[in-house]
Write a protein that holds these residues in place. Structure first.
Motif, PDB file in Angstrom:
ATOM      1  N   LEU A 195       0.832  -1.201   0.000  1.00 21.60           N
ATOM      2  CA  LEU A 195       0.000   0.000   0.000  1.00 21.60           C
ATOM      3  C   LEU A 195       0.863   1.246   0.000  1.00 21.60           C
ATOM      4  N   ALA A 196       0.477   2.242  -0.781  1.00 24.07           N
ATOM      5  CA  ALA A 196       1.067   3.581  -0.700  1.00 24.07           C
ATOM      6  C   ALA A 196      -0.007   4.551  -0.248  1.00 24.07           C
TER       7      ALA A 196
ATOM      8  N   PRO B  79      -4.193   7.836  10.033  1.00 19.17           N
ATOM      9  CA  PRO B  79      -5.068   6.778  10.559  1.00 19.17           C
ATOM     10  C   PRO B  79      -5.165   5.578   9.621  1.00 19.17           C
ATOM     11  N   LEU B  80      -5.134   5.821   8.308  1.00 19.85           N
ATOM     12  CA  LEU B  80      -5.127   4.704   7.360  1.00 19.85           C
ATOM     13  C   LEU B  80      -3.857   3.883   7.518  1.00 19.85           C
ATOM     14  N   VAL B  81      -2.716   4.566   7.681  1.00 21.93           N
ATOM     15  CA  VAL B  81      -1.454   3.857   7.903  1.00 21.93           C
ATOM     16  C   VAL B  81      -1.536   3.013   9.174  1.00 21.93           C
TER      17      VAL B  81
ATOM     18  N   ALA C 160      -4.185   1.744  10.626  1.00 22.50           N
ATOM     19  CA  ALA C 160      -5.062   0.598  10.406  1.00 22.50           C
ATOM     20  C   ALA C 160      -4.383  -0.450   9.538  1.00 22.50           C
ATOM     21  N   ALA C 161      -3.674  -0.005   8.512  1.00 25.05           N
ATOM     22  CA  ALA C 161      -3.024  -0.947   7.595  1.00 25.05           C
ATOM     23  C   ALA C 161      -1.906  -1.724   8.277  1.00 25.05           C
ATOM     24  N   THR C 162      -1.065  -1.014   9.018  1.00 25.83           N
ATOM     25  CA  THR C 162       0.044  -1.706   9.682  1.00 25.83           C
ATOM     26  C   THR C 162      -0.464  -2.642  10.776  1.00 25.83           C
ATOM     27  N   THR C 163      -1.551  -2.249  11.439  1.00 19.16           N
ATOM     28  CA  THR C 163      -2.147  -3.132  12.438  1.00 19.16           C
ATOM     29  C   THR C 163      -2.642  -4.421  11.796  1.00 19.16           C
ATOM     30  N   ALA C 164      -3.131  -4.298  10.546  1.00 15.91           N
ATOM     31  CA  ALA C 164      -3.628  -5.473   9.823  1.00 15.91           C
ATOM     32  C   ALA C 164      -2.523  -6.240   9.111  1.00 15.91           C
ATOM     33  N   GLY C 165      -1.275  -5.818   9.272  1.00 14.55           N
ATOM     34  CA  GLY C 165      -0.161  -6.527   8.666  1.00 14.55           C
ATOM     35  C   GLY C 165       0.106  -6.158   7.221  1.00 14.55           C
ATOM     36  N   VAL C 166      -0.368  -4.990   6.792  1.00 15.26           N
ATOM     37  CA  VAL C 166      -0.155  -4.533   5.410  1.00 15.26           C
ATOM     38  C   VAL C 166       1.111  -3.681   5.356  1.00 15.26           C
ATOM     39  N   ARG C 167       2.071  -4.078   4.558  1.00 21.07           N
ATOM     40  CA  ARG C 167       3.285  -3.278   4.383  1.00 21.07           C
ATOM     41  C   ARG C 167       2.910  -1.973   3.691  1.00 21.07           C
ATOM     42  N   THR C 168       3.262  -0.854   4.323  1.00 16.89           N
ATOM     43  CA  THR C 168       2.739   0.437   3.886  1.00 16.89           C
ATOM     44  C   THR C 168       3.849   1.440   3.649  1.00 16.89           C
ATOM     45  N   LEU C 169       3.747   2.136   2.530  1.00 15.26           N
ATOM     46  CA  LEU C 169       4.657   3.217   2.173  1.00 15.26           C
ATOM     47  C   LEU C 169       3.915   4.535   2.297  1.00 15.26           C
ATOM     48  N   GLY C 170       4.483   5.466   3.048  1.00 16.07           N
ATOM     49  CA  GLY C 170       3.903   6.804   3.153  1.00 16.07           C
ATOM     50  C   GLY C 170       4.689   7.766   2.281  1.00 16.07           C
ATOM     51  N   TYR C 171       3.986   8.449   1.385  1.00 14.75           N
ATOM     52  CA  TYR C 171       4.666   9.368   0.463  1.00 14.75           C
ATOM     53  C   TYR C 171       4.360  10.807   0.835  1.00 14.75           C
TER      54      TYR C 171
ATOM     55  N   MET D  78       4.059   1.715  14.309  1.00 16.73           N
ATOM     56  CA  MET D  78       3.711   1.639  12.893  1.00 16.73           C
ATOM     57  C   MET D  78       4.933   1.235  12.062  1.00 16.73           C
ATOM     58  N   ALA D  79       6.090   1.786  12.421  1.00 15.63           N
ATOM     59  CA  ALA D  79       7.318   1.415  11.708  1.00 15.63           C
ATOM     60  C   ALA D  79       7.637  -0.058  11.909  1.00 15.63           C
ATOM     61  N   ALA D  80       7.427  -0.537  13.118  1.00 11.80           N
ATOM     62  CA  ALA D  80       7.671  -1.954  13.385  1.00 11.80           C
ATOM     63  C   ALA D  80       6.698  -2.841  12.621  1.00 11.80           C
ATOM     64  N   GLY D  81       5.515  -2.279  12.270  1.00  9.99           N
ATOM     65  CA  GLY D  81       4.524  -3.035  11.526  1.00  9.99           C
ATOM     66  C   GLY D  81       4.676  -2.944  10.022  1.00  9.99           C
ATOM     67  N   GLY D  82       5.772  -2.326   9.560  1.00  5.67           N
ATOM     68  CA  GLY D  82       6.032  -2.293   8.130  1.00  5.67           C
ATOM     69  C   GLY D  82       5.832  -0.952   7.466  1.00  5.67           C
TER      70      GLY D  82
END
Length: 423
Positions: A5-6, A16-18, A20-31, A63-67
């Motif tokens: 996810l970006a 908040p989306l980040v 939720a995503a990291t809590t669900a185990g989704v690797r997330t990129l913030g731009y 959040m960083a630890a979650g990807g």
């Protein structure tokens, strides 16, 4: 490692989306195009004027630890499966949502867009924006076609900062895709983050959901704000009226008055589209009237302050006035659209000596001047000629503060009955 996810736009919608995503185990990129902002988030530092006072540096580390990782390099946007645009859409002078940040985000994404990517817009926008503004930018910049080569959808943000009962996971997510396949692609993604996905007929319907929800809030707040002024003139206790009315088990939902309406959700009343798209040909008259009523509340609160001081033998000029809570919602530090600033400006113009207290706001400026922050709350309340509660944060012991205060005006109806003057 490529991200799933970006999130483009790391503000009140994006973070908040980040989470939720990291809590669900989704690797997330913030731009974020600002390298400094991206670096601050990588280091676990909150930006100035954080969108939510409840977010801490520890949350960012989790959040960083979650990807979660951040970047200012748009080339990395081409390595994700889903991209969600959460860019701000501030009001312009004509009270239309500004789309410049959405356009910049779309152009950055378009240059890197790959086939089969799912693109979702979450920013608050005028109905039709996804199809008539966002889609051409993505297609022209990528050479791909929405609905055929990549999926395109809209999903309105429904965040309620500070709400302990409803968060991302248990708040239904509305989704409207350009095609049924677009809707299903977005639904598959959001189904990983939330318990319920609601499919709208298309992006225009999903965009208009946000308009209806925001306008509903503003119109009903305007009604009770008018009732507050009406009841004040009659000598009727509006708060007791609301307490009794909300016992009706059907046909009534309780709203409460306040000093004004803040927040990022901006009501849409006019027929004016920010991108020149087709409108219905008529404004929403009820919403326009609600904006007028709610816009008058800071002036009304200021007049109540001056009248209270006068009734107790004091002039507003030179009076020591302490404002409690300057954010737009309880238990957050976000000041977007908060009426506190206009109330403070008006009181300063009357000659009052202002100070403020807010557990989530360290510094505050009004009319270009810093307003002194009261660090010792109870001493400041006792010293002030008038204390005004503008936002009810949970940490405020209103009964204890009322005992200390010389005069207390409660604009939220949160203090125990008989301990303060109410709006």
């Amino acid at each position: 490692m490529p991200a799933d996810l970006a999130v483009i736009g790391l503000g009140h919608l994006g973070i908040p989306l980040v989470q939720a995503a990291t809590t669900a185990g989704v690797r997330t990129l913030g731009y974020d195009p600002d390298p400094g902002a991206a670096a601050d988030l990588r280091a676990g530092r909150l930006p100035c004027g954080a969108w939510d006072g409840a977010l801490s540096a520890a949350d960012l580390r989790r959040m960083a630890a979650g990807g979660f990782r951040t970047t200012s390099d748009p080339a990395e946007l081409g390595r994700v499966h889903t991209a969600v645009i959460c860019a701000p859409t501030p009001l312009g002078a004509d009270r239309t949502a500004g789309l410049s940040a959405v356009g910049e985000a779309a152009r950055a994404l378009a240059a890197q867009l790959r086939p089969h990517t799912t693109v979702v817009l979450e920013s608050a926008v005028y109905p039709g924006t996804t199809e008539e503004f966002l889609r051409p930018i993505l297609e022209d910049g990528s050479g791909l076609r929405a609905g055929r080569d990549f999926h395109l959808a809209y999903s309105p943000g429904r965040l309620d900062p500070g709400n302990r009962a409803y968060g991302y996971a248990n708040t239904p997510k509305v989704i409207g895709g350009l095609t049924p396949a677009c809707t299903e692609a977005a639904a598959t993604f959001y189904g990983r983050l939330t318990e319920k996905v609601v499919r709208a007929r298309g992006p225009r319907e999903a965009e208009t959901v946000k308009v209806l929800e925001t306008n509903y809030r503003h119109v009903n707040i305007a009604l009770v704000n008018e009732m507050a002024m009406f009841c004040q003139d009659l000598g009727v206790d509006l708060w007791d009226v609301i307490r009794c009315a909300e016992t009706k088990p059907f046909g009534f939902q309780a709203f409460r008055p306040g000093p004004g309406v803040g927040g990022h959700g901006v009501p849409i009343a006019s027929d004016c589209s920010p991108y020149g798209g087709r409108g219905p040909g008529r404004p929403l008259a009820m919403v326009e009237l609600a904006q007028q009523v709610n816009g008058r509340m800071p002036g009304y609160v200021t007049r109540r302050c001056a009248a209270l001081l006068n009734e107790h033998g004091k002039s507003a000029r030179g009076a020591r006035v302490l404002l409690l809570g300057v954010s737009y919602k309880p238990d957050v530090g976000d000041q977007e659209g908060a009426p506190a600033r206009e109330i403070a400006s008006r009181l300063m113009e009357l000659g009052a000596q202002l100070s403020f207290h807010d557990p989530f706001v360290a510094r505050w400026r009004v009319l270009g001047q810093p307003v002194p922050r009261a660090d010792a709350l109870y001493e400041a309340v006792a010293d002030a000629d008038l204390t005004v509660l503008l936002q009810h944060h949970r940490s405020y012991d209103l009964q204890g503060l009322a005992v200390k205060a010389q005069l207390l005006l409660d604009t939220r109806g949160a203090s125990p009955a008989g301990t303060a003057y109410r709006l």
